[in-house]
Design an enzyme around this catalytic site. Structure first.
Site, PDB file in Angstrom:
ATOM      1  N   LEU A   1      16.989   2.556 -13.851  1.00  0.00           N
ATOM      2  CA  LEU A   1      17.777   2.692 -15.082  1.00  0.00           C
ATOM      3  C   LEU A   1      16.902   3.207 -16.211  1.00  0.00           C
ATOM      4  CD1 LEU A   1      20.212   2.125 -16.979  1.00  0.00           C
ATOM      5  CD2 LEU A   1      19.376  -0.245 -17.126  1.00  0.00           C
ATOM      6  N   ASP A   2      15.914   2.412 -16.594  1.00  0.00           N
ATOM      7  CA  ASP A   2      14.952   2.755 -17.646  1.00  0.00           C
ATOM      8  C   ASP A   2      13.597   2.220 -17.202  1.00  0.00           C
ATOM      9  OD1 ASP A   2      13.409   3.067 -19.898  1.00  0.00           O
ATOM     10  OD2 ASP A   2      14.522   1.663 -21.135  1.00  0.00           O
ATOM     11  N   PRO A   3      12.814   3.077 -16.555  1.00  0.00           N
ATOM     12  CA  PRO A   3      12.959   4.532 -16.428  1.00  0.00           C
ATOM     13  C   PRO A   3      13.850   4.946 -15.247  1.00  0.00           C
ATOM     14  CG  PRO A   3      10.893   3.842 -15.448  1.00  0.00           C
ATOM     15  CD  PRO A   3      11.519   2.601 -16.019  1.00  0.00           C
TER      16      PRO A   3
END
Length: 387
Positions: free
Chosen positions: A133-135
């Site tokens: 997702l993030d990253p």
């Protein structure tokens, strides 16, 4: 060896290592995509319990994880997916290189992993990182926005830009703590202890205590709080922003519910004064005081925005918004981490990722492909463009 023809052909077994909070339906997608999947967890019984929870009993094989046990079962062309904490990745990657297996994770590239990439590339192996997702999805959004802006404004045009990327896992129903732990509390606290570097008002800035740079941020009329996270500056090059464009603002950061800064005031006092031992103890205390239960639901919000101002009226702005809530079957965090990671593994299996280091999809065109595939699989988002 770095081209596709020199790659070790992927096939055989996919080894998914770890069944924590971020392991979700992506594992089921891999069971659909390949004939043999093994889930490695602390014990074989725990692995079997995780498979039962995910509805995957008899579709994947449970295993008790140790690095030695995993290494013994690796064969050339296998793919190892590490969901373990980031410090564990380098050891697993070393085993992959030794046994000619490909490697994938959702974490940032560490120096220890980066040091092994030349050996992996020379052996014809894919090293897929930053594919969650993030990253992960944040990279896809950013590449797509930059690609659209370059087409509209032109690479050689003198321009200034503002790129912000904020992501957070929060409780779907706000609580007094203004937070819901979707990953290890120790990791959350230690991230806050790490200085953040970013561009603000055209100049590089460092926040030694990232929470002290928190500001109000409105998304579709809803107020949040955001602060910079880690080192944003290297991503200017990674996202392919033209050298002729100069950043007014470039920040990759974390998003929290409004009121988080006040609710965490006591925690920040501990972070300022506590040593490593005290912070580790605090992580346990917070986990006990604010447990994640099967009854509560999480929410993931990711917003990436780009605004470019060029000469002669050549301007462009756009943003992506992902806003998903978890349900009884799966948390939003597990869905948003595991599905893009599984998609990346499927691209290892189909041969479309080259040997060497890959950070999710590294171009605008490939990012658009990944986003189309993720949208078809239930990871929903919206694009807004203002020209």
């Amino acid at each position: 060896m770095s081209d596709r023809s020199a790659r070790v052909p992927a096939g055989g077994t996919v080894h998914w290592v770890g069944a924590g909070l971020s392991t979700g339906s992506g594992l089921a997608r891999l069971c659909d995509a390949t004939d043999r999947v093994r889930l490695w967890h602390r014990t074989e019984d725990r692995a079997a319990e995780a498979l039962a929870r995910l509805g995957l009993t008899a579709r994947a094989e449970p295993r008790a994880y140790t690095l030695r046990a995993l290494t013994a079962e690796l064969a050339p062309g296998d793919v190892v997916v590490s969901m373990l904490p980031a410090p564990e990745h380098a050891g697993i990657l070393a085993a992959c290189v030794q046994q000619q297996a490909h490697f994938a994770c959702s974490s940032y590239v560490s120096d220890a992993v980066l040091a092994q990439v030349p050996s992996a590339a020379a052996a014809g192996l894919v090293v897929l990182t930053e594919a969650g997702l993030d990253p992960g999805i944040d990279h896809l959004f950013a590449h797509c926005l930059v690609g659209r802006a370059r087409e509209a404004v032109g690479d050689d045009t003198t321009a200034s830009y503002s790129l912000t990327s904020y992501c957070g896992g929060v409780p779907a129903v706000p609580n007094d703590f203004r937070y819901r732990f979707s990953w290890a509390p120790a990791g959350v606290l230690n991230a806050l202890r790490t200085p953040a570097r970013y561009v603000q008002d055209g100049a590089e800035t460092v926040a030694e205590r990232p929470w002290e740079a928190t500001r109000r941020y409105v998304v579709d009329g809803e107020a949040f709080e955001v602060y910079p996270n880690r080192d944003s500056v290297p991503f200017i090059e990674q996202y392919g922003l033209p050298p002729a464009w100069k950043p007014r603002t470039f920040v990759r950061g974390t998003l929290r519910l409004e009121g988080w800064l006040r609710a965490w005031d006591a925690v920040f006092g501990e972070l300022k004064n506590g040593d490593d031992a005290r912070i580790a103890t605090l992580a346990g205390e917070l986990a006990a005081a604010h447990p994640t239960t099967d009854a509560d639901r999480d929410r993931v919000v990711l917003v990436v925005s780009l605004d470019v101002r060029g000469g002669a009226g050549r301007t462009w702005s756009g943003s992506y918004l992902l806003d998903l809530a978890g349900d009884a079957e799966e948390s939003a965090m597990a869905r948003c981490v595991s599905r893009p990671l599984a998609l990346g593994v499927r691209h290892i299996l189909d041969g479309s990722l080259p040997a060497g280091l890959n950070r999710a999809a590294g171009t605008a065109a490939r990012s658009q492909e990944w986003l189309r595939e993720l949208a078809l699989e239930g990871v929903e988002f919206t694009l807004r463009v203002d020209q």
